[in-house]
Design a protein around this motif. Structure first.
Motif, PDB file in Angstrom:
ATOM      1  N   GLN A  39       0.838  -1.181   0.000  1.00 38.08           N
ATOM      2  CA  GLN A  39       0.000   0.000   0.000  1.00 38.08           C
ATOM      3  C   GLN A  39       0.877   1.236   0.000  1.00 38.08           C
ATOM      4  O   GLN A  39       1.993   1.208   0.502  1.00 38.08           O
ATOM      5  N   LYS A  40       0.342   2.310  -0.545  1.00 33.50           N
ATOM      6  CA  LYS A  40       1.038   3.583  -0.431  1.00 33.50           C
ATOM      7  C   LYS A  40       1.071   3.986   1.035  1.00 33.50           C
ATOM      8  O   LYS A  40       0.127   3.757   1.783  1.00 33.50           O
ATOM      9  N   VAL A  41       2.158   4.572   1.453  1.00 31.01           N
ATOM     10  CA  VAL A  41       2.294   5.053   2.821  1.00 31.01           C
ATOM     11  C   VAL A  41       2.243   6.578   2.757  1.00 31.01           C
ATOM     12  O   VAL A  41       3.036   7.188   2.044  1.00 31.01           O
ATOM     13  N   PRO A  42       1.290   7.200   3.473  1.00 33.53           N
ATOM     14  CA  PRO A  42       1.206   8.664   3.444  1.00 33.53           C
ATOM     15  C   PRO A  42       2.496   9.318   3.929  1.00 33.53           C
ATOM     16  O   PRO A  42       3.228   8.759   4.750  1.00 33.53           O
ATOM     17  N   ARG A  43       2.751  10.524   3.444  1.00 31.72           N
ATOM     18  CA  ARG A  43       3.988  11.238   3.752  1.00 31.72           C
ATOM     19  C   ARG A  43       4.232  11.363   5.262  1.00 31.72           C
ATOM     20  O   ARG A  43       5.334  11.106   5.745  1.00 31.72           O
ATOM     21  N   LYS A  44       3.200  11.738   6.011  1.00 31.99           N
ATOM     22  CA  LYS A  44       3.349  11.881   7.458  1.00 31.99           C
ATOM     23  C   LYS A  44       3.762  10.553   8.086  1.00 31.99           C
ATOM     24  O   LYS A  44       4.645  10.505   8.937  1.00 31.99           O
ATOM     25  N   ARG A  45       3.132   9.467   7.648  1.00 32.40           N
ATOM     26  CA  ARG A  45       3.457   8.144   8.200  1.00 32.40           C
ATOM     27  C   ARG A  45       4.856   7.717   7.780  1.00 32.40           C
ATOM     28  O   ARG A  45       5.569   7.074   8.555  1.00 32.40           O
ATOM     29  N   LEU A  46       5.274   8.058   6.558  1.00 32.97           N
ATOM     30  CA  LEU A  46       6.641   7.761   6.125  1.00 32.97           C
ATOM     31  C   LEU A  46       7.650   8.375   7.093  1.00 32.97           C
ATOM     32  O   LEU A  46       8.620   7.726   7.480  1.00 32.97           O
ATOM     33  N   GLU A 104       7.125   9.104  10.221  1.00 32.38           N
ATOM     34  CA  GLU A 104       7.002   8.411  11.504  1.00 32.38           C
ATOM     35  C   GLU A 104       7.748   7.072  11.515  1.00 32.38           C
ATOM     36  O   GLU A 104       8.248   6.660  12.551  1.00 32.38           O
ATOM     37  N   ILE A 105       7.821   6.406  10.355  1.00 31.33           N
ATOM     38  CA  ILE A 105       8.488   5.095  10.324  1.00 31.33           C
ATOM     39  C   ILE A 105       9.933   5.182   9.843  1.00 31.33           C
ATOM     40  O   ILE A 105      10.539   4.177   9.520  1.00 31.33           O
ATOM     41  N   GLY A 106      10.474   6.409   9.804  1.00 31.33           N
ATOM     42  CA  GLY A 106      11.911   6.548   9.579  1.00 31.33           C
ATOM     43  C   GLY A 106      12.357   7.117   8.249  1.00 31.33           C
ATOM     44  O   GLY A 106      13.556   7.223   8.003  1.00 31.33           O
ATOM     45  N   PHE A 107      11.437   7.497   7.386  1.00 34.28           N
ATOM     46  CA  PHE A 107      11.814   8.135   6.128  1.00 34.28           C
ATOM     47  C   PHE A 107      11.759   9.640   6.362  1.00 34.28           C
ATOM     48  O   PHE A 107      10.718  10.277   6.234  1.00 34.28           O
ATOM     49  N   LYS A 108      12.916  10.212   6.727  1.00 34.15           N
ATOM     50  CA  LYS A 108      13.003  11.566   7.274  1.00 34.15           C
ATOM     51  C   LYS A 108      12.360  12.637   6.410  1.00 34.15           C
ATOM     52  O   LYS A 108      11.728  13.545   6.921  1.00 34.15           O
ATOM     53  N   ASP A 109      12.524  12.553   5.101  1.00 36.64           N
ATOM     54  CA  ASP A 109      11.954  13.588   4.240  1.00 36.64           C
ATOM     55  C   ASP A 109      10.520  13.270   3.809  1.00 36.64           C
ATOM     56  O   ASP A 109       9.902  14.039   3.086  1.00 36.64           O
ATOM     57  N   GLY A 110       9.988  12.143   4.253  1.00 38.26           N
ATOM     58  CA  GLY A 110       8.615  11.782   3.921  1.00 38.26           C
ATOM     59  C   GLY A 110       8.433  11.335   2.482  1.00 38.26           C
ATOM     60  O   GLY A 110       7.325  11.328   1.968  1.00 38.26           O
ATOM     61  N   ARG A 111       9.512  10.951   1.851  1.00 36.52           N
ATOM     62  CA  ARG A 111       9.446  10.502   0.454  1.00 36.52           C
ATOM     63  C   ARG A 111       9.723   9.013   0.351  1.00 36.52           C
ATOM     64  O   ARG A 111      10.528   8.466   1.087  1.00 36.52           O
ATOM     65  N   GLU A 112       9.062   8.402  -0.621  1.00 36.25           N
ATOM     66  CA  GLU A 112       9.341   7.002  -0.927  1.00 36.25           C
ATOM     67  C   GLU A 112      10.665   6.934  -1.681  1.00 36.25           C
ATOM     68  O   GLU A 112      11.058   7.898  -2.333  1.00 36.25           O
ATOM     69  N   PRO A 113      11.335   5.808  -1.617  1.00 37.87           N
ATOM     70  CA  PRO A 113      12.561   5.679  -2.411  1.00 37.87           C
ATOM     71  C   PRO A 113      12.225   5.668  -3.897  1.00 37.87           C
ATOM     72  O   PRO A 113      11.079   5.439  -4.291  1.00 37.87           O
ATOM     73  N   THR A 114      13.232   5.910  -4.707  1.00 37.51           N
ATOM     74  CA  THR A 114      13.025   5.839  -6.147  1.00 37.51           C
ATOM     75  C   THR A 114      12.879   4.387  -6.577  1.00 37.51           C
ATOM     76  O   THR A 114      13.174   3.470  -5.816  1.00 37.51           O
ATOM     77  N   ASP A 115      12.425   4.181  -7.800  1.00 36.22           N
ATOM     78  CA  ASP A 115      12.304   2.830  -8.327  1.00 36.22           C
ATOM     79  C   ASP A 115      13.653   2.126  -8.233  1.00 36.22           C
ATOM     80  O   ASP A 115      14.705   2.755  -8.352  1.00 36.22           O
ATOM     81  N   MET A 116      13.622   0.818  -8.020  1.00 34.54           N
ATOM     82  CA  MET A 116      14.847   0.025  -7.873  1.00 34.54           C
ATOM     83  C   MET A 116      14.794  -1.169  -8.804  1.00 34.54           C
ATOM     84  O   MET A 116      13.735  -1.739  -9.013  1.00 34.54           O
TER      85      MET A 116
END
Length: 128
Positions: free
Chosen positions: A1-8, A10-22
């Protein structure tokens, strides 16, 4: 599921962004205990495809009876939510964390999209 920016955040993604495609489809599990993966972001949810070997899945408690069968799928057989599927989801979460892919375990269905498309394992060897 997509993780909302605020929740990102909260779970350790400091800038609230998802990683780029890998794309690490050719990582060798035999050499470095890593698994090949393809991760890409879509509009409403993200996708990740892992390419583990049989031994890696068996060590996680997923045997070939937990795999999607091409022939059973063609016959319309519906998979049941079994312990093996839960084992597969636990394995996927762990591999996502290792790769830096966000999964919100507090979200509905443990961060996966709704069943039956939440987690699937395929054995393509039977097709060939």
């Amino acid at each position: 599921q997509k993780v909302p920016r605020k929740r990102l955040m909260e779970i350790g993604f400091k800038d609230g962004r998802e990683p780029t495609d890998m794309k690490r489809a050719h990582e060798s599990s035999k050499v470095n205990n890593k698994v090949g993966l393809n991760y890409y972001k879509a509009s409403y949810h993200n996708y990740v495809i892992f390419t583990p070997d049989k031994e890696m899945l068996e060590a996680a408690g997923v045997t070939n009876s937990g795999l999607y069968s091409f022939h059973a799928g063609r016959a319309g057989e519906k998979g049941q939510k079994t312990q093996e599927k839960e084992n597969l989801k636990q394995w996927i979460r762990a591999k996502c964390k290792e790769a830096g892919i966000p999964v919100d375990e507090a979200a509905e269905n443990g961060g996966f999209v709704p069943a039956p498309n939440d987690a699937m394992a395929f054995d393509f060897s039977e097709i060939w």
